[in-house]
Design a protein around this motif. Structure first.
Motif, mmCIF file in Angstrom:
data_model
loop_
_atom_site.group_PDB
_atom_site.id
_atom_site.type_symbol
_atom_site.label_atom_id
_atom_site.label_comp_id
_atom_site.label_asym_id
_atom_site.label_seq_id
_atom_site.Cartn_x
_atom_site.Cartn_y
_atom_site.Cartn_z
ATOM 1 N N ASP A 95 47.019 39.301 46.110
ATOM 2 C CA ASP A 95 47.517 39.107 47.487
ATOM 3 C C ASP A 95 46.708 39.941 48.479
ATOM 4 O OD1 ASP A 95 49.451 37.292 46.722
ATOM 5 O OD2 ASP A 95 51.059 38.794 46.622
ATOM 6 N N GLN A 96 46.431 41.187 48.124
ATOM 7 C CA GLN A 96 45.629 42.054 49.003
ATOM 8 C C GLN A 96 44.234 41.476 49.224
ATOM 9 O OE1 GLN A 96 45.623 45.725 46.829
ATOM 10 N NE2 GLN A 96 47.550 46.462 47.728
ATOM 11 N N LEU A 97 43.618 41.023 48.147
ATOM 12 C CA LEU A 97 42.264 40.462 48.248
ATOM 13 C C LEU A 97 42.245 39.192 49.097
ATOM 14 C CD1 LEU A 97 41.085 41.090 44.586
ATOM 15 C CD2 LEU A 97 40.112 42.143 46.656
ATOM 16 N N ARG A 98 43.263 38.369 48.970
ATOM 17 C CA ARG A 98 43.339 37.142 49.786
ATOM 18 C C ARG A 98 43.481 37.484 51.270
ATOM 19 N NH1 ARG A 98 47.170 33.753 45.707
ATOM 20 N NH2 ARG A 98 45.482 32.928 44.424
ATOM 21 N N ARG A 99 44.334 38.471 51.570
ATOM 22 C CA ARG A 99 44.468 38.906 52.969
ATOM 23 C C ARG A 99 43.152 39.480 53.487
ATOM 24 N NH1 ARG A 99 49.439 40.682 51.007
ATOM 25 N NH2 ARG A 99 48.742 42.851 50.936
ATOM 26 N N SER A 100 42.496 40.275 52.664
ATOM 27 C CA SER A 100 41.211 40.861 53.061
ATOM 28 C C SER A 100 40.159 39.788 53.285
ATOM 29 C CB SER A 100 40.705 41.834 51.987
ATOM 30 O OG SER A 100 41.558 42.930 51.872
ATOM 31 N N ARG A 151 29.779 38.358 55.685
ATOM 32 C CA ARG A 151 28.860 39.051 54.776
ATOM 33 C C ARG A 151 29.595 39.748 53.622
ATOM 34 N NH1 ARG A 151 29.078 42.332 59.343
ATOM 35 N NH2 ARG A 151 29.716 44.473 58.896
ATOM 36 N N ASN A 152 30.876 40.058 53.792
ATOM 37 C CA ASN A 152 31.673 40.702 52.737
ATOM 38 C C ASN A 152 32.439 39.693 51.877
ATOM 39 O OD1 ASN A 152 30.803 43.122 53.790
ATOM 40 N ND2 ASN A 152 32.695 43.507 54.932
ATOM 41 N N GLY A 153 32.434 38.461 52.272
ATOM 42 C CA GLY A 153 33.226 37.435 51.591
ATOM 43 C C GLY A 153 32.884 37.262 50.124
ATOM 44 N N ASP A 154 31.600 37.302 49.769
ATOM 45 C CA ASP A 154 31.212 37.096 48.367
ATOM 46 C C ASP A 154 31.728 38.208 47.454
ATOM 47 O OD1 ASP A 154 29.954 34.744 48.962
ATOM 48 O OD2 ASP A 154 27.927 35.614 49.039
ATOM 49 N N VAL A 155 31.691 39.439 47.949
ATOM 50 C CA VAL A 155 32.186 40.570 47.157
ATOM 51 C C VAL A 155 33.691 40.438 46.939
ATOM 52 C CG1 VAL A 155 32.510 43.078 47.139
ATOM 53 C CG2 VAL A 155 30.339 42.110 47.934
ATOM 54 N N ILE A 156 34.409 40.108 47.984
ATOM 55 C CA ILE A 156 35.869 39.972 47.880
ATOM 56 C C ILE A 156 36.219 38.779 46.995
ATOM 57 C CG2 ILE A 156 38.005 39.528 49.170
ATOM 58 C CD1 ILE A 156 36.685 41.060 51.531
ATOM 59 N N ARG A 157 35.505 37.657 47.152
ATOM 60 C CA ARG A 157 35.756 36.490 46.293
ATOM 61 C C ARG A 157 35.496 36.824 44.822
ATOM 62 N NH1 ARG A 157 34.679 33.483 50.722
ATOM 63 N NH2 ARG A 157 32.421 33.668 50.637
ATOM 64 N N GLY A 158 34.464 37.611 44.555
ATOM 65 C CA GLY A 158 34.178 38.033 43.176
ATOM 66 C C GLY A 158 35.305 38.851 42.584
ATOM 67 N N ALA A 159 35.825 39.805 43.362
ATOM 68 C CA ALA A 159 36.950 40.631 42.904
ATOM 69 C C ALA A 159 38.204 39.779 42.724
ATOM 70 C CB ALA A 159 37.205 41.758 43.895
ATOM 71 N N LEU A 160 38.418 38.826 43.625
ATOM 72 C CA LEU A 160 39.565 37.928 43.538
ATOM 73 C C LEU A 160 39.474 37.070 42.275
ATOM 74 C CD1 LEU A 160 42.125 36.730 44.796
ATOM 75 C CD2 LEU A 160 40.665 35.257 46.182
ATOM 76 N N ASP A 161 38.303 36.528 42.021
ATOM 77 C CA ASP A 161 38.108 35.709 40.815
ATOM 78 C C ASP A 161 38.316 36.531 39.534
ATOM 79 O OD1 ASP A 161 37.563 33.540 42.424
ATOM 80 O OD2 ASP A 161 35.373 33.624 42.131
ATOM 81 N N ALA A 162 37.784 37.752 39.525
ATOM 82 C CA ALA A 162 37.916 38.604 38.334
ATOM 83 C C ALA A 162 39.372 38.977 38.074
ATOM 84 C CB ALA A 162 37.066 39.861 38.500
ATOM 85 N N THR A 163 40.098 39.329 39.120
ATOM 86 C CA THR A 163 41.505 39.718 38.966
ATOM 87 C C THR A 163 42.349 38.516 38.557
ATOM 88 O OG1 THR A 163 41.160 41.410 40.653
ATOM 89 C CG2 THR A 163 43.443 40.901 40.070
ATOM 90 N N THR A 164 42.075 37.358 39.139
ATOM 91 C CA THR A 164 42.791 36.130 38.762
ATOM 92 C C THR A 164 42.520 35.795 37.296
ATOM 93 O OG1 THR A 164 42.677 35.307 41.028
ATOM 94 C CG2 THR A 164 43.092 33.675 39.306
ATOM 95 N N ALA A 165 41.285 35.970 36.844
ATOM 96 C CA ALA A 165 40.938 35.703 35.442
ATOM 97 C C ALA A 165 41.695 36.638 34.503
ATOM 98 C CB ALA A 165 39.435 35.839 35.233
ATOM 99 N N GLN A 166 41.878 37.893 34.909
ATOM 100 C CA GLN A 166 42.627 38.836 34.078
ATOM 101 C C GLN A 166 44.096 38.416 33.959
ATOM 102 O OE1 GLN A 166 41.796 42.475 36.158
ATOM 103 N NE2 GLN A 166 40.140 43.029 34.761
ATOM 104 N N VAL A 167 44.683 37.973 35.067
ATOM 105 C CA VAL A 167 46.075 37.504 35.026
ATOM 106 C C VAL A 167 46.187 36.310 34.086
ATOM 107 C CG1 VAL A 167 47.923 36.399 36.367
ATOM 108 C CG2 VAL A 167 46.729 38.398 37.288
ATOM 109 N N GLU A 168 45.285 35.371 34.231
ATOM 110 C CA GLU A 168 45.332 34.155 33.404
ATOM 111 C C GLU A 168 45.070 34.455 31.932
ATOM 112 O OE1 GLU A 168 46.339 31.052 34.220
ATOM 113 O OE2 GLU A 168 46.904 32.066 36.067
ATOM 114 N N ALA A 169 44.201 35.423 31.659
ATOM 115 C CA ALA A 169 43.855 35.744 30.275
ATOM 116 C C ALA A 169 45.049 36.250 29.478
ATOM 117 C CB ALA A 169 42.739 36.786 30.243
ATOM 118 N N TRP A 170 45.995 36.879 30.139
ATOM 119 C CA TRP A 170 47.126 37.478 29.429
ATOM 120 C C TRP A 170 48.447 36.775 29.716
ATOM 121 C CZ3 TRP A 170 45.832 40.621 25.667
ATOM 122 C CH2 TRP A 170 44.576 41.206 25.719
#
Length: 187
Positions: A52-57, A64-83
């Motif tokens: 939620d924080q990453l989506r708001r951010s 220029r910061n969008g790719d970094v935030i999208r990467g963190a969002l994708d990684a965190t979403t993958a962790q949720v889905e993995a477990w």
């Protein structure tokens, strides 16, 4: 854990990292230990808050910061889905007699909350859990006709399979087989 199961599939758990690795090596399917699995389940709420924080951010961030935030969002979403435990999945707990009661209860609770099922596998007569245990033996005693494996597969030598079955049945005379030939005692 890479390649986590999907809906209708199986999640394999064991009571220790060594048991999980041994089972994984034997059946060539990823297996996790119960403590790690429960720790990851405990992190779900924090990860969802982070998403939620990453989506708001992302909505407020300069391009220029969008790719970094999208990467963190994708990684965190993958962790949720993995477990994530999904409806219709089967959680198998191997060596369940060695699982402590509270972790077993938590695993059953996680599965039940989403409509998944739990299968406890093991030998009720085997060594019990180090912490408060005995739930598996109690469940076996309370069942009118618990399923029981009839073939022992985890021993390399035939004599070990036969001896372990006799020992489990209470035949203490078989202990000599484990000790090997006796030598004359010296006085």
């Amino acid at each position: 854990m890479a390649g986590r199961p999907r809906t209708g599939s199986v999640i394999r758990l064991a009571t220790s990292a060594n048991a999980a690795q041994a089972l994984s090596d034997q059946i060539r399917i990823a297996t996790e230990n119960t403590a790690k699995w429960l720790a990851e389940a405990d992190r779900k709420a924090d990860r969802l808050r982070r998403i939620d924080q990453l989506r708001r951010s992302l909505n407020r961030a300069p391009a220029r910061n969008g790719d970094v935030i999208r990467g963190a969002l994708d990684a965190t979403t993958a962790q949720v889905e993995a477990w994530r435990v999904r409806r219709g999945q089967l959680l198998i707990v191997d060596e369940a007699s060695q699982a402590s009661t509270l972790p077993l209860d938590r695993i059953v609770g996680c599965a039940g909350a989403v409509g998944a099922k739990v299968l406890l596998v093991g030998d009720w007569a085997q060594m019990s859990a180090v912490q408060a245990g005995g739930a598996f033996a109690m469940l076996v005693r309370d069942r009118p006709d618990p399923a029981e494996l009839t073939h022992i597969r985890r021993f390399t030598h035939r004599w070990e399979r036969l001896a372990s079955a006799r020992l489990r049945a209470g035949d203490l005379a078989i202990i000599d087989r484990y000790q090997g030939p006796r030598t004359a005692s010296r006085r």
